[in-house]
Design a protein around this motif. Structure first.
Motif, mmCIF file in Angstrom:
data_model
loop_
_atom_site.group_PDB
_atom_site.id
_atom_site.type_symbol
_atom_site.label_atom_id
_atom_site.label_comp_id
_atom_site.label_asym_id
_atom_site.label_seq_id
_atom_site.Cartn_x
_atom_site.Cartn_y
_atom_site.Cartn_z
ATOM 1 N N ASN A 233 0.825 -1.207 0.000
ATOM 2 C CA ASN A 233 0.000 0.000 0.000
ATOM 3 C C ASN A 233 0.862 1.262 0.000
ATOM 4 N N ASN A 234 1.956 1.225 0.791
ATOM 5 C CA ASN A 234 2.846 2.388 0.824
ATOM 6 C C ASN A 234 3.580 2.577 -0.502
ATOM 7 N N VAL A 235 3.925 1.472 -1.158
ATOM 8 C CA VAL A 235 4.568 1.569 -2.471
ATOM 9 C C VAL A 235 3.619 2.220 -3.466
ATOM 10 N N VAL A 236 2.360 1.790 -3.441
ATOM 11 C CA VAL A 236 1.362 2.367 -4.342
ATOM 12 C C VAL A 236 1.225 3.861 -4.092
ATOM 13 N N LYS A 237 1.183 4.238 -2.810
ATOM 14 C CA LYS A 237 1.078 5.661 -2.487
ATOM 15 C C LYS A 237 2.329 6.414 -2.930
ATOM 16 N N GLY A 238 3.494 5.804 -2.704
ATOM 17 C CA GLY A 238 4.739 6.458 -3.077
ATOM 18 C C GLY A 238 4.894 6.629 -4.579
ATOM 19 N N MET A 239 4.365 5.648 -5.340
ATOM 20 C CA MET A 239 4.456 5.712 -6.794
ATOM 21 C C MET A 239 3.423 6.666 -7.384
ATOM 22 N N GLY A 240 2.299 6.753 -6.741
ATOM 23 C CA GLY A 240 1.291 7.719 -7.152
ATOM 24 C C GLY A 240 0.288 7.238 -8.165
ATOM 25 N N ASP A 241 0.710 6.612 -9.263
ATOM 26 C CA ASP A 241 -0.222 6.286 -10.348
ATOM 27 C C ASP A 241 -0.053 4.840 -10.818
ATOM 28 N N ILE A 242 0.180 3.930 -9.893
ATOM 29 C CA ILE A 242 0.350 2.530 -10.238
ATOM 30 C C ILE A 242 -0.486 1.700 -9.264
ATOM 31 N N ASN A 243 -1.193 0.706 -9.768
ATOM 32 C CA ASN A 243 -2.090 -0.044 -8.886
ATOM 33 C C ASN A 243 -1.361 -1.183 -8.189
ATOM 34 N N ARG A 244 -1.998 -1.711 -7.163
ATOM 35 C CA ARG A 244 -1.387 -2.728 -6.314
ATOM 36 C C ARG A 244 -1.027 -3.993 -7.106
ATOM 37 N N GLY A 245 -1.928 -4.414 -7.979
ATOM 38 C CA GLY A 245 -1.678 -5.620 -8.759
ATOM 39 C C GLY A 245 -0.437 -5.490 -9.629
ATOM 40 N N THR A 246 -0.249 -4.321 -10.229
ATOM 41 C CA THR A 246 0.924 -4.087 -11.071
ATOM 42 C C THR A 246 2.193 -4.100 -10.234
ATOM 43 N N VAL A 247 2.135 -3.490 -9.045
ATOM 44 C CA VAL A 247 3.296 -3.496 -8.155
ATOM 45 C C VAL A 247 3.678 -4.925 -7.795
ATOM 46 N N GLU A 248 2.695 -5.738 -7.431
ATOM 47 C CA GLU A 248 2.974 -7.132 -7.075
ATOM 48 C C GLU A 248 3.608 -7.882 -8.244
ATOM 49 N N ARG A 249 3.072 -7.665 -9.434
ATOM 50 C CA ARG A 249 3.603 -8.360 -10.620
ATOM 51 C C ARG A 249 5.034 -7.923 -10.910
ATOM 52 N N TYR A 250 5.298 -6.624 -10.878
ATOM 53 C CA TYR A 250 6.637 -6.130 -11.159
ATOM 54 C C TYR A 250 7.648 -6.623 -10.124
ATOM 55 N N LEU A 251 7.255 -6.604 -8.854
ATOM 56 C CA LEU A 251 8.156 -7.092 -7.812
ATOM 57 C C LEU A 251 8.489 -8.567 -8.030
ATOM 58 N N GLY A 252 7.486 -9.341 -8.423
ATOM 59 C CA GLY A 252 7.723 -10.747 -8.720
ATOM 60 C C GLY A 252 8.706 -10.924 -9.860
ATOM 61 N N LEU A 253 8.586 -10.122 -10.901
ATOM 62 C CA LEU A 253 9.511 -10.202 -12.032
ATOM 63 C C LEU A 253 10.929 -9.804 -11.625
ATOM 64 N N MET A 254 11.053 -8.812 -10.751
ATOM 65 C CA MET A 254 12.375 -8.399 -10.280
ATOM 66 C C MET A 254 13.029 -9.493 -9.449
ATOM 67 N N GLU A 255 12.251 -10.166 -8.622
ATOM 68 C CA GLU A 255 12.793 -11.287 -7.853
ATOM 69 C C GLU A 255 13.157 -12.450 -8.777
ATOM 70 N N ASP A 256 12.300 -12.722 -9.758
ATOM 71 C CA ASP A 256 12.577 -13.818 -10.694
ATOM 72 C C ASP A 256 13.875 -13.593 -11.448
ATOM 73 N N ALA A 257 14.184 -12.334 -11.748
ATOM 74 C CA ALA A 257 15.410 -11.997 -12.475
ATOM 75 C C ALA A 257 16.595 -11.832 -11.533
ATOM 76 N N PHE A 258 16.398 -12.116 -10.244
ATOM 77 C CA PHE A 258 17.446 -12.050 -9.217
ATOM 78 C C PHE A 258 17.981 -10.643 -9.019
ATOM 79 N N LEU A 259 17.174 -9.638 -9.307
ATOM 80 C CA LEU A 259 17.588 -8.255 -9.059
ATOM 81 C C LEU A 259 17.335 -7.857 -7.617
ATOM 82 N N LEU A 260 16.274 -8.383 -7.048
ATOM 83 C CA LEU A 260 15.920 -8.104 -5.658
ATOM 84 C C LEU A 260 15.834 -9.416 -4.888
ATOM 85 N N TYR A 261 16.274 -9.363 -3.640
ATOM 86 C CA TYR A 261 16.136 -10.500 -2.729
ATOM 87 C C TYR A 261 15.280 -10.057 -1.543
ATOM 88 N N ARG A 262 14.345 -10.898 -1.189
ATOM 89 C CA ARG A 262 13.390 -10.556 -0.134
ATOM 90 C C ARG A 262 13.810 -11.171 1.196
#
Length: 397
Positions: A233-262
């Motif tokens: 929710n805070n990411v969505v607010k910080g981004m301003g014009d991106i919905n929660r579902g898109t944030v979740e999908r993008y984060l998943g792609l970043m983890e899949d590409a090993f760019l981010l570790y959770r």
């Protein structure tokens, strides 16, 4: 200096451990250009040096022009058999996800031959879904990271003080291709290319993303906030014009590409999972490329480096919550546990108390360590907390 290499001892030992176990496919995963192909080459050379005939060690990189024509599993299978007609030896397949249906070819090779098979890939979701379908229980996976600080020091240190090398490593990171001796501008240009190709192009291509600007803004946001608890929710607010579902999908792609570790956050006492994990960048150099250069975030960058180093050393790493206090890392391995705090240093007594208090509040006898950028030589407090300088701790093998 750019063509120099460092032996990746930890990873080579892992490969040695499974050498000759033809019932298991060895899968080497990690962010693009972190050294997976070089690691394969080092292991292949080790095999030949140990007495394996060179013709029994075959390497095929699916990103080279030589193998661009292998579009499907049948072509891949036929090509392998033409090179290893005896059905024995060691087979290395690089960036295997480039071949459609590759998992069917690997499955058939396991059935029809006595090959010892090694794969590399740069996307965890592609590999995991296909491996699960065709090779469940018949593969082991190794995740490779860019150079550790000790590896970077061996390759680029040139006898300089460890503290000076660490400053450089915090800025430029550990991708093997980066060589600051060639000049700051050259290093930044290479990092920029890495960031564009790995962080943006690959993710957009694999995820079918058309809005590159949106993805880029989110990645920058996440890089800026490494080490901070992340609420969608805070990411969505910080981004301003991106919905929660898109944030979740993008984060998943970043983890899949090993760019981010959770790193999930747990209540140490109650073991409850907290809803706001932390994310860390795969490399401090890529983070520098995303958010800019400078030492204003030195504490956060050091925390990121310590997290990655704990992963390299084989720990499972989470963030611990103890009452109102937070322990930076709870590291578990082989049934044991250690606690770590990371900070710039003890500027005064109040800072020292703030950093030690979360560790002092944990009522168990597992080791507790504070790692400081501007730290003293190894010491132990009167209540048993170990204090280490970051350069010394990171230099250990």
């Amino acid at each position: 200096m750019a063509d120099r290499m460092v032996l990746r001892h930890r990873y080579l030992e892992w490969l040695d451990m499974f050498r000759g176990n033809n019932g298991l496919v060895k899968v080497i995963q990690g962010v693009r250009r972190c050294g997976k192909s070089t690691l394969m080459g080092q292991f292949a050379e080790r095999l030949i040096a140990s007495g394996v005939p060179a013709e029994q060690v075959v390497r095929m990189n699916m990103e080279t022009a030589e193998f661009m024509g292998l579009k499907d599993h049948k072509a891949l299978y036929d090509e392998v058999m033409s090179r290893m007609s005896s059905g024995t030896g060691y087979l290395f397949l690089d960036e295997i996800q480039r071949v459609d249906g590759w998992e069917r070819a690997v499955n058939a090779l396991m059935v029809d031959t006595d090959l010892d098979i090694y794969l590399t890939g740069s996307n965890s979701r592609l590999l995991s879904s296909e491996l699960t379908t065709y090779l469940t229980g018949r593969y082991v996976s190794l995740r490779v990271l860019p150079l550790s600080f000790s590896e970077y020091t061996e390759l680029r240190g040139e006898g300089r003080p460890a503290e000076r090398v660490l400053e450089e490593y915090m800025e430029f990171g550990g991708f093997p291709i980066i060589d600051p001796v060639q000049g700051r501008n050259a290093a930044q240009v290479v990092l920029q290319d890495l960031y564009a190709s790995v962080a943006l192009h690959d993710i957009c291509e694999r995820g079918g993303i058309r809005n590159i600007g949106e993805l880029s803004r989110l990645l920058r946001y996440m890089m800026e906030n490494v080490g901070n608890p992340v609420s969608l929710n805070n990411v969505v607010k910080g981004m301003g014009d991106i919905n929660r579902g898109t944030v979740e999908r993008y984060l998943g792609l970043m983890e899949d590409a090993f760019l981010l570790y959770r790193a999930d956050r747990y209540d140490i006492h109650g073991t409850a999972l907290l809803p706001t994990p932390k994310y860390y960048a795969v490399d401090p150099g890529l983070r520098s490329m995303a958010v800019g250069y400078g030492n204003r975030d030195a504490g956060r960058v050091l925390e990121n480096i310590v997290f990655l180093e704990l992963l390299r050393r084989g720990y499972s790493v989470t963030v611990g919550r103890w009452g109102v206090s937070e322990v930076d890392f709870v590291a578990e391995r082989a049934g044991s546990r250690e606690y770590f705090q990371v900070c710039l240093g003890y500027l005064d007594e109040s800072v020292e108390e703030r950093e030690l208090a979360p560790l002092r509040g944990i009522a168990d006898n597992f080791p507790k360590t504070v790692i400081m950028l501007y730290g003293r030589p190894r010491s132990v407090t009167k209540d048993g907390i170990i204090e280490r300088s970051a350069a010394d701790w990171l230099s250990e093998e």
